[in-house]
Motif scaffolding. Structure first.
Motif, PDB file in Angstrom:
ATOM      1  N   MET A 218      51.647 -20.727 -95.318  1.00  0.00           N
ATOM      2  CA  MET A 218      51.482 -21.693 -95.109  1.00  0.00           C
ATOM      3  C   MET A 218      51.116 -21.592 -93.920  1.00  0.00           C
ATOM      4  SD  MET A 218      54.304 -24.432 -97.872  1.00  0.00           S
ATOM      5  CE  MET A 218      53.356 -24.957 -99.006  1.00  0.00           C
ATOM      6  N   SER A 247      45.196 -31.142 -89.828  1.00  0.00           N
ATOM      7  CA  SER A 247      45.462 -30.272 -91.488  1.00  0.00           C
ATOM      8  C   SER A 247      47.128 -29.323 -91.684  1.00  0.00           C
ATOM      9  CB  SER A 247      44.011 -29.637 -91.749  1.00  0.00           C
ATOM     10  OG  SER A 247      43.419 -31.780 -92.014  1.00  0.00           O
ATOM     11  N   LEU A 251      50.259 -28.713 -92.740  1.00  0.00           N
ATOM     12  CA  LEU A 251      50.573 -27.108 -93.614  1.00  0.00           C
ATOM     13  C   LEU A 251      51.798 -26.131 -93.027  1.00  0.00           C
ATOM     14  CD1 LEU A 251      49.823 -25.768 -95.912  1.00  0.00           C
ATOM     15  CD2 LEU A 251      47.897 -24.791 -94.841  1.00  0.00           C
ATOM     16  N   TYR A 252      51.158 -26.221 -91.861  1.00  0.00           N
ATOM     17  CA  TYR A 252      52.419 -24.764 -90.711  1.00  0.00           C
ATOM     18  C   TYR A 252      54.038 -26.325 -90.421  1.00  0.00           C
ATOM     19  CZ  TYR A 252      54.603 -24.086 -86.221  1.00  0.00           C
ATOM     20  OH  TYR A 252      55.228 -23.559 -85.639  1.00  0.00           O
ATOM     21  N   ASN A 255      56.028 -25.446 -94.709  1.00  0.00           N
ATOM     22  CA  ASN A 255      56.803 -24.262 -94.327  1.00  0.00           C
ATOM     23  C   ASN A 255      58.221 -24.046 -94.681  1.00  0.00           C
ATOM     24  OD1 ASN A 255      58.032 -22.894 -92.588  1.00  0.00           O
ATOM     25  ND2 ASN A 255      56.324 -23.454 -91.750  1.00  0.00           N
TER      26      ASN A 255
END
Length: 294
Positions: A218, A247, A251-252, A255
């Motif tokens: 991620m 986006s 996602l980052y 994590n």
């Protein structure tokens, strides 16, 4: 690079929802660690610290969407952020994720030491973990400060991204070397241990390995994007670049959400403590039935 009002609202609603979920789930994990002494073993100290860092990622990253409002000139609200507020937003957004990633790297080193030198690892004192945890926070605070200095005074505004992401790549290298050493030890160990402590350590190592792999999958796309952002600008429109950035940011951030999920799936003690907490809460919320109704 202006997005429409409706698109801005949708993006930032998603980011705020993700941040709230991260903060809530990790706070619940911290409560479980506090309430259950069986979960507060030496092997879990670094994991608990990682959970705290991830909670802060979710809690303080709520400011990040409002920074985007100013940077990308979304017109759903008029904001003129002062330099001091921008500095605080950038520092927090860099500090806590860096602390989380650094913690994952330190966990991988601890797992490697426990696998390769199990007897020496058992002799490590608790204060060593305390000093290590404090060192992680101090180191990442210094790195975040250096990132801010490069952001403010660097000749190129992208230098701060290169600096922070180079450190992240170093953490990735440490993680890869550590777990590669663990795999080699498991496969080529001449005298495998089968007693309970060794089996528990091996299971914990596998759990932390899974957690690390998921987190890095991620994190990596966002890091790669920051490195090649200037190169792909000519292939994407400004609006498409903003959408890609948002986006990968989501996602980052996510994590920091996967770790408690992995704990629940892989750790029976954590799962049992979670179920007991919900059962206790359900009993407390159950309405009292009057005696005459029985």
């Amino acid at each position: 690079m202006q997005l429409s009002s409706s698109e801005c609202i949708n993006w930032f609603a998603v980011i705020l929802t993700v941040c709230a979920a991260i903060a809530t789930v990790n706070l619940l994990s911290i409560i479980l660690f506090i309430k259950n002494r069986s979960l507060r073993t030496r092997a879990m100290y670094l994991v608990i610290n990682l959970t705290v860092a991830d909670m802060f990622v979710g809690g303080f990253s709520h400011f990040h969407p409002f920074g985007f409002l100013s940077i990308f000139s979304c017109d759903i609200v008029k904001m003129n952020l002062s330099l001091e507020l921008k500095v605080i937003i950038i520092f927090l957004f860099v500090w806590f994720p860096l602390t989380s990633l650094t913690n994952i790297a330190v966990i991988s080193l601890d797992c490697m030491h426990a696998t390769i030198r199990p007897f020496r690892h058992r002799l490590i004192k608790k204060w060593v973990y305390g000093v290590t945890i404090a060192g992680v926070w101090v180191l990442t605070a210094m790195l975040s400060t250096a990132t801010l200095i490069l952001w403010q005074y660097g000749k190129e505004r992208s230098y701060h991204n290169y600096f922070s992401q180079s450190y992240c790549c170093l953490c990735l290298l440490v993680i890869c070397v550590s777990y590669s050493s663990i795999v080699v030890k498991f496969m080529c160990g001449a005298h495998p241990q089968h007693h309970g402590a060794a089996n528990r350590q091996r299971k914990l190592t596998v759990t932390l390995f899974i957690m690390t792999i998921v987190s890095l999958l991620m994190w990596l796309p966002f890091s790669v994007f920051l490195f090649i952002q200037s190169s792909i600008m000519k292939f994407l429109s400004p609006q498409e670049l903003v959408r890609l950035h948002l986006s990968l940011t989501i996602l980052y951030l996510m994590n920091s959400l996967v770790n408690p999920i992995v704990y629940t799936i892989r750790m029976p003690e954590f799962r049992k403590a979670l179920l007991l907490l919900f059962k206790r809460q359900r009993r407390q919320n159950a309405p009292d039935i009057p005696l005459h109704a029985l």
